[in-house]
Design a protein around this motif. Structure first.
Motif, PDB file in Angstrom:
ATOM      1  N   ILE A  38     113.965  75.264  68.747  1.00  0.00           N
ATOM      2  CA  ILE A  38     113.871  75.267  70.214  1.00  0.00           C
ATOM      3  C   ILE A  38     114.989  76.126  70.809  1.00  0.00           C
ATOM      4  O   ILE A  38     115.898  76.555  70.095  1.00  0.00           O
ATOM      5  CB  ILE A  38     113.933  73.831  70.803  1.00  0.00           C
ATOM      6  N   ASP A  39     114.926  76.342  72.123  1.00  0.00           N
ATOM      7  CA  ASP A  39     115.890  77.239  72.772  1.00  0.00           C
ATOM      8  C   ASP A  39     117.157  76.513  73.228  1.00  0.00           C
ATOM      9  O   ASP A  39     118.237  77.080  73.177  1.00  0.00           O
ATOM     10  CB  ASP A  39     115.221  77.923  73.972  1.00  0.00           C
ATOM     11  N   PHE A  40     116.998  75.288  73.731  1.00  0.00           N
ATOM     12  CA  PHE A  40     118.158  74.503  74.181  1.00  0.00           C
ATOM     13  C   PHE A  40     117.887  73.014  73.998  1.00  0.00           C
ATOM     14  O   PHE A  40     116.737  72.576  74.009  1.00  0.00           O
ATOM     15  CB  PHE A  40     118.441  74.745  75.677  1.00  0.00           C
ATOM     16  N   ILE A  41     118.980  72.253  73.885  1.00  0.00           N
ATOM     17  CA  ILE A  41     118.865  70.792  73.910  1.00  0.00           C
ATOM     18  C   ILE A  41     119.886  70.268  74.915  1.00  0.00           C
ATOM     19  O   ILE A  41     121.060  70.648  74.883  1.00  0.00           O
ATOM     20  CB  ILE A  41     119.042  70.180  72.498  1.00  0.00           C
ATOM     21  N   GLY A  42     119.421  69.463  75.861  1.00  0.00           N
ATOM     22  CA  GLY A  42     120.305  68.981  76.929  1.00  0.00           C
ATOM     23  C   GLY A  42     120.503  67.484  76.834  1.00  0.00           C
ATOM     24  O   GLY A  42     119.615  66.754  76.377  1.00  0.00           O
ATOM     25  N   GLY A  43     121.678  67.016  77.258  1.00  0.00           N
ATOM     26  CA  GLY A  43     121.922  65.579  77.276  1.00  0.00           C
ATOM     27  C   GLY A  43     123.282  65.173  76.737  1.00  0.00           C
ATOM     28  O   GLY A  43     123.560  63.994  76.590  1.00  0.00           O
ATOM     29  N   PHE A  44     124.136  66.181  76.427  1.00  0.00           N
ATOM     30  CA  PHE A  44     125.519  65.814  76.087  1.00  0.00           C
ATOM     31  C   PHE A  44     126.184  65.508  77.433  1.00  0.00           C
ATOM     32  O   PHE A  44     126.933  66.301  77.986  1.00  0.00           O
ATOM     33  CB  PHE A  44     126.211  66.951  75.327  1.00  0.00           C
ATOM     34  N   SER A  45     125.820  64.344  77.959  1.00  0.00           N
ATOM     35  CA  SER A  45     126.020  64.082  79.390  1.00  0.00           C
ATOM     36  C   SER A  45     126.624  62.713  79.662  1.00  0.00           C
ATOM     37  O   SER A  45     126.596  61.817  78.804  1.00  0.00           O
ATOM     38  CB  SER A  45     124.672  64.167  80.121  1.00  0.00           C
ATOM     39  N   ALA A  46     127.157  62.563  80.873  1.00  0.00           N
ATOM     40  CA  ALA A  46     127.688  61.285  81.335  1.00  0.00           C
ATOM     41  C   ALA A  46     127.368  61.115  82.818  1.00  0.00           C
ATOM     42  O   ALA A  46     127.317  62.099  83.555  1.00  0.00           O
ATOM     43  CB  ALA A  46     129.204  61.240  81.126  1.00  0.00           C
ATOM     44  N   LEU A  47     127.136  59.875  83.209  1.00  0.00           N
ATOM     45  CA  LEU A  47     126.861  59.559  84.619  1.00  0.00           C
ATOM     46  C   LEU A  47     128.020  58.718  85.134  1.00  0.00           C
ATOM     47  O   LEU A  47     128.148  57.553  84.775  1.00  0.00           O
ATOM     48  CB  LEU A  47     125.538  58.787  84.730  1.00  0.00           C
ATOM     49  N   LEU A  90     123.367  75.611  71.053  1.00  0.00           N
ATOM     50  CA  LEU A  90     122.185  75.269  71.848  1.00  0.00           C
ATOM     51  C   LEU A  90     122.351  74.001  72.674  1.00  0.00           C
ATOM     52  O   LEU A  90     121.447  73.601  73.390  1.00  0.00           O
ATOM     53  CB  LEU A  90     120.975  75.107  70.908  1.00  0.00           C
ATOM     54  N   VAL A  91     123.527  73.360  72.567  1.00  0.00           N
ATOM     55  CA  VAL A  91     123.733  72.086  73.266  1.00  0.00           C
ATOM     56  C   VAL A  91     124.200  72.343  74.698  1.00  0.00           C
ATOM     57  O   VAL A  91     125.098  73.143  74.933  1.00  0.00           O
ATOM     58  CB  VAL A  91     124.788  71.231  72.536  1.00  0.00           C
ATOM     59  N   CYS A  92     123.563  71.650  75.655  1.00  0.00           N
ATOM     60  CA  CYS A  92     123.958  71.730  77.049  1.00  0.00           C
ATOM     61  C   CYS A  92     124.503  70.377  77.503  1.00  0.00           C
ATOM     62  O   CYS A  92     123.976  69.326  77.112  1.00  0.00           O
ATOM     63  CB  CYS A  92     122.772  72.112  77.923  1.00  0.00           C
ATOM     64  N   GLY A  93     125.535  70.420  78.321  1.00  0.00           N
ATOM     65  CA  GLY A  93     126.165  69.197  78.805  1.00  0.00           C
ATOM     66  C   GLY A  93     126.102  69.113  80.320  1.00  0.00           C
ATOM     67  O   GLY A  93     125.946  70.127  81.005  1.00  0.00           O
ATOM     68  N   SER A  94     126.186  67.897  80.828  1.00  0.00           N
ATOM     69  CA  SER A  94     126.243  67.726  82.279  1.00  0.00           C
ATOM     70  C   SER A  94     126.956  66.422  82.598  1.00  0.00           C
ATOM     71  O   SER A  94     126.971  65.496  81.782  1.00  0.00           O
ATOM     72  CB  SER A  94     124.833  67.720  82.879  1.00  0.00           C
ATOM     73  N   VAL A  95     127.573  66.397  83.779  1.00  0.00           N
ATOM     74  CA  VAL A  95     128.232  65.174  84.239  1.00  0.00           C
ATOM     75  C   VAL A  95     127.838  64.973  85.698  1.00  0.00           C
ATOM     76  O   VAL A  95     127.941  65.901  86.507  1.00  0.00           O
ATOM     77  CB  VAL A  95     129.770  65.275  84.111  1.00  0.00           C
ATOM     78  N   ASN A  96     127.361  63.766  86.016  1.00  0.00           N
ATOM     79  CA  ASN A  96     127.053  63.458  87.411  1.00  0.00           C
ATOM     80  C   ASN A  96     128.258  62.765  88.032  1.00  0.00           C
ATOM     81  O   ASN A  96     128.600  61.652  87.647  1.00  0.00           O
ATOM     82  CB  ASN A  96     125.815  62.558  87.497  1.00  0.00           C
ATOM     83  N   VAL A  97     128.908  63.437  88.988  1.00  0.00           N
ATOM     84  CA  VAL A  97     130.160  62.902  89.539  1.00  0.00           C
ATOM     85  C   VAL A  97     129.982  62.212  90.888  1.00  0.00           C
ATOM     86  O   VAL A  97     130.919  61.587  91.382  1.00  0.00           O
ATOM     87  CB  VAL A  97     131.235  64.011  89.685  1.00  0.00           C
ATOM     88  N   GLY A  98     128.783  62.346  91.478  1.00  0.00           N
ATOM     89  CA  GLY A  98     128.626  61.742  92.798  1.00  0.00           C
ATOM     90  C   GLY A  98     127.179  61.422  93.099  1.00  0.00           C
ATOM     91  O   GLY A  98     126.272  61.918  92.423  1.00  0.00           O
ATOM     92  N   SER A  99     126.964  60.569  94.092  1.00  0.00           N
ATOM     93  CA  SER A  99     125.597  60.324  94.571  1.00  0.00           C
ATOM     94  C   SER A  99     125.668  59.831  95.998  1.00  0.00           C
ATOM     95  O   SER A  99     126.719  59.360  96.465  1.00  0.00           O
ATOM     96  CB  SER A  99     124.882  59.293  93.692  1.00  0.00           C
TER      97      SER A  99
END
Lengths: 447, 90
Positions: free
Chosen positions: A108-117, A142-151
């Motif tokens: 695959i091209d990318f895998i996402g979810g190295f993440s924190a909420l 290929l690993v993508c990360g994200s962090v949700n800092v606000g809502s």
């Protein structure tokens, strides 16, 4: 079927670069949690490579049968901070390596979810994940990360905002590409098929297929036929074109889900550009009437475009989700790059544009010596726009060591290239060093 | 499966014959044909029935190379593509 309609579809595919940007399989890893991190990683690898074993093959079969390119095949997983929290380890880099290995195996091209909420506070897993981000993103491809800092419901976690400014600086030192794979969100969505911000939310089904459409070239070509006509006609033209583009996403996504034997989730209506000439959101805005994107009138034109794309797309598919708006990444859009190089488009205008579209300050290269507190302050500003306006906003910003305003950095492929943009030199260090939480806004109290 | 075969290119002798001959030997039934000359370009659309179990990828590749031989561009696509884009039902 009329000849003219068949020809219209062929023209979109052959001349106007219509494609489906991605089919993304979301996979829950909640059943992979284990006290032993090695065992957890093995379970994760096994689940991903089993559930998505045929994703690429099915994607290619659909491309051949329908003659429509599916540019990326991707996987998203449950935020790793939640999965790894149960394991007795402080080092989360092996989890990223596991995701990378699974992605390589699948092709695959990318895998996402190295993440924190973390919008309302940290648990131990969140802090460990953020600490691991620089090395994890630098070491993997290929690993993508994200962090949700606000809502909108929780406010903004300013401790996390401060920590991420540092993490982004550290990641840039290890590998300049690392930050192209990291998105900092406010109001992150759980079914986003786009990268780098995609993850599989905890409220989602075990396995699901989501699709993301593209199509700026098709919208621009349609607008070329209504030059000089009132904006009502412009909006109507965009709606009709967006409808047709979205129907492709619905068709391809539902076909993929059916052939893979998993439920079909959502179509993300985002208008995603590529660096290719003629596949640019900026050029759509210029077709509406701007001499160059970034000048006065840009925010109004973008608001019209974003709204009309949604109105046209919503009836075209059974479930709409993800980010669903026009993307304005600088490095991935030839027209945006031109505007920055011409001095027409500034960071301040980009920030204003993010108030009326998805998603935020995206793929923006800045000088490598930008202080971490300034990066944090840019994140805080974007998060505030998202929090107050009840929408998703994000920052994907790339400090480039050794480069200054006027230089250019090459990312390659879909990520394109970017001129280094000037950052406001006034310090926000005292604001960031306060830490704490910006309280939830008054309009979050709806009950 | 119903599919649409599109053939576009410089008009010359033998295009319809060439495409039809290939489809016949691949056991593909032609359901409908419409053809016109637009600005000197030969433009033909054929609605066809592809037998169940046929290898669509191979079919598409062979039609592309037939196009090279005949000096035109030939594509085959699942009919659902066009229906999805232009019709609300079906």
């Amino acid at each position: 079927m009329e000849l003219a309609k068949i020809q219209e579809t062929l023209r979109m595919l052959n001349d106007e670069k219509l494609d489906v940007r991605t089919i993304t399989m979301g996979i829950s890893l909640l059943d992979c949690i284990d006290a032993d991190s090695t065992r957890a990683c093995q379970k994760i690898y096994d689940k991903i490579t089993t559930k998505a074993a045929h994703l690429v093959e099915v994607g290619q079969a659909i491309e051949a049968e329908f003659g429509i390119p599916i540019v990326n095949k991707r996987v998203t997983v449950t935020p790793i901070a939640l999965i790894a929290a149960a394991s007795e380890t402080t080092d989360y880099v092996p989890f990223a390596r596991t995701l990378d290995r699974a992605a390589q195996t699948l092709g695959i091209d990318f895998i996402g979810g190295f993440s924190a909420l973390v919008q309302k506070g940290y648990h131990q897993g969140d802090q460990r994940l953020i600490a691991a981000l620089p090395q994890a993103l630098a070491e993997t491809d290929l690993v993508c990360g994200s962090v949700n800092v606000g809502s909108t419901r929780s406010g903004i976690n300013m401790d996390a905002v401060a920590d991420l400014g540092q993490a982004i600086r550290q990641a840039a030192q290890q590998d300049v590409m690392a930050n192209a794979k990291l998105v900092v969100f406010c109001n992150a969505v759980a079914d986003n098929p786009f990268m780098a911000g995609g993850f599989h939310g905890v409220s989602e089904a075990d396995v699901v297929i989501n699709a993301g459409v593209s199509g700026p070239g098709v919208i621009k070509a349609a607008l070329e036929k209504v030059q000089g006509q009132p904006l009502d006609v412009v909006a109507e033209t965009i709606k009709q074109t967006a409808f047709k583009v979205t129907r492709m996403g619905q068709l391809v996504g539902s076909q993929a889900a059916q052939r893979l034997g998993v439920p079909f989730g959502i179509v993300d209506l985002s208008l995603a550009p590529t660096p290719a000439v003629g596949d640019s959101v900026a050029q759509v805005l210029e077709e509406i009437g701007l001499s160059q994107v970034g000048g006065h009138g840009t925010t109004a034109a973008l608001a019209l475009l974003n709204d009309a794309v949604k109105k046209g797309g919503i009836m075209a598919c059974s479930h709409v989700g993800g980010l669903s708006g026009a993307f304005i990444p600088v490095s991935e859009d030839a027209g945006m790059i031109d505007a920055v190089q011409a001095g027409t488009l500034s960071l301040a205008k980009l920030e204003a544009m993010t108030a009326v579209c998805s998603v935020g300050l995206d793929m923006i290269a800045i000088p490598g010596d930008t202080p971490a507190t300034t990066i944090s302050a840019m994140i805080a500003d974007e998060a505030a726009i998202g929090m107050i306006n009840n929408k998703t906003t994000a920052v994907r910003i790339i400090p480039v060591p050794g480069k200054q305003v006027g230089d250019t950095v090459e990312f390659g492929g879909l990520l394109g290239h970017a001129p280094i943009m000037g950052v406001n030199p006034a310090s926000a260090a005292a604001l960031i060093e306060r830490g704490g939480q910006i309280p939830a806004p008054i309009h979050s109290f709806k009950n | 499966m119903k599919a649409i075969v599109t053939t576009v290119g410089q008009d010359q002798v033998g295009i319809i014959a060439g495409v039809s001959q290939y489809l016949a030997q691949a056991h593909i039934n032609i359901l409908d044909v419409s053809q016109t000359i637009m600005a000197g370009y030969f433009t033909m659309m054929m609605a066809v029935e592809v037998p169940a179990g046929a290898d669509f990828t191979q079919l598409a590749t062979e039609l592309t190379s037939l196009g090279h031989t005949l000096g035109v561009e030939i594509n085959i696509r699942n009919e659902q593509l066009y229906r999805a884009m232009h019709q609300l039902e079906g």
